[in-house]
Scaffold this active site. Sequence first.
Site, PDB file in Angstrom:
ATOM      1  CB  CYS A 131       8.543 -24.200 -12.120  1.00  8.11           C
ATOM      2  SG  CYS A 131       9.729 -25.449 -12.616  1.00  8.11           S
ATOM      3  CG  ASP A 178      14.925 -19.095 -14.186  1.00 10.19           C
ATOM      4  OD1 ASP A 178      15.498 -20.204 -14.188  1.00 10.19           O
ATOM      5  OD2 ASP A 178      13.701 -18.968 -14.081  1.00 10.19           O
ATOM      6  CG  HIS A 211      13.467 -21.653 -11.672  1.00  9.88           C
ATOM      7  ND1 HIS A 211      12.899 -21.260 -12.864  1.00  9.88           N
ATOM      8  CD2 HIS A 211      12.771 -22.752 -11.275  1.00  9.88           C
ATOM      9  CE1 HIS A 211      11.930 -22.093 -13.184  1.00  9.88           C
ATOM     10  NE2 HIS A 211      11.817 -23.009 -12.225  1.00  9.88           N
TER      11      HIS A 211
END
Length: 244
Positions: A131, A178, A211
């Site tokens: 991330c 995502d 994600h």
Amino acid sequence: MANEAKPCPCEIGDKIEYGGLGEEVQIEHIKAYVVKPQASEKAIIVIQDIFGWQLPNTRYMADMLSANRYITICPDFFVGKEPWSQSHDWSTFQQWLEDKKPTDIKKEVDVVLKYLKEKCGAKHIGVVGFCWGGVATHYVALQYQEIKAAVSVYGIVREREDRFDLKSPTLFIFAEKDAVIPLDQVTILETRLKEKCTVDFQVKIFPNQTHGFVHRKNEDINPDDKPYIQEARKDLLNWLNKYM
């Protein structure tokens, strides 16, 4: 673009408990979580997501890498500043991010590299990030030719002119669903890397994933996602093993 790395026997984390196998240390101006296997000259810098260096998910990945014979270090790249929390108001996220830019970490990276070389005897160093840390990993791969391998997990540097000029072999892992990184951005990244990049790279998208899937806790993994998570972790380890 890279061919698939050959599979190798590896520990992908299924049997590691969340006890924290390492220790916290102070390295100049930053704290770090460090895990040291016996007799290794290979080290991985693990870069946190927005939830900080103490997040169990990220330390779990550090423990997994250590189980595969890598000295592993997860520094506090926020340098004592408060990490993001699920209880925070997302409308304030950009304000929170202002003094925590993932492309503004050179001072900390230099400190960590010095520590790994001088105190841990590391001769081959790689970087893995998730991330926020995926963006930071992309940045490090652009800046440090001494980094032997990089794995950026759901992260892209967007604003730099040189963002396709990788200096380290880099694997990019993305999730098809995502909400943070649209697939058109992934397509642009891969297209431009093919045009401009002179080192080995690979861009891989995992179907039906969201994600955070690669460093999800075992107890939060559903059966449908587990094969993709295991495959992504194996890809990560195989990439590191190939170049380090």
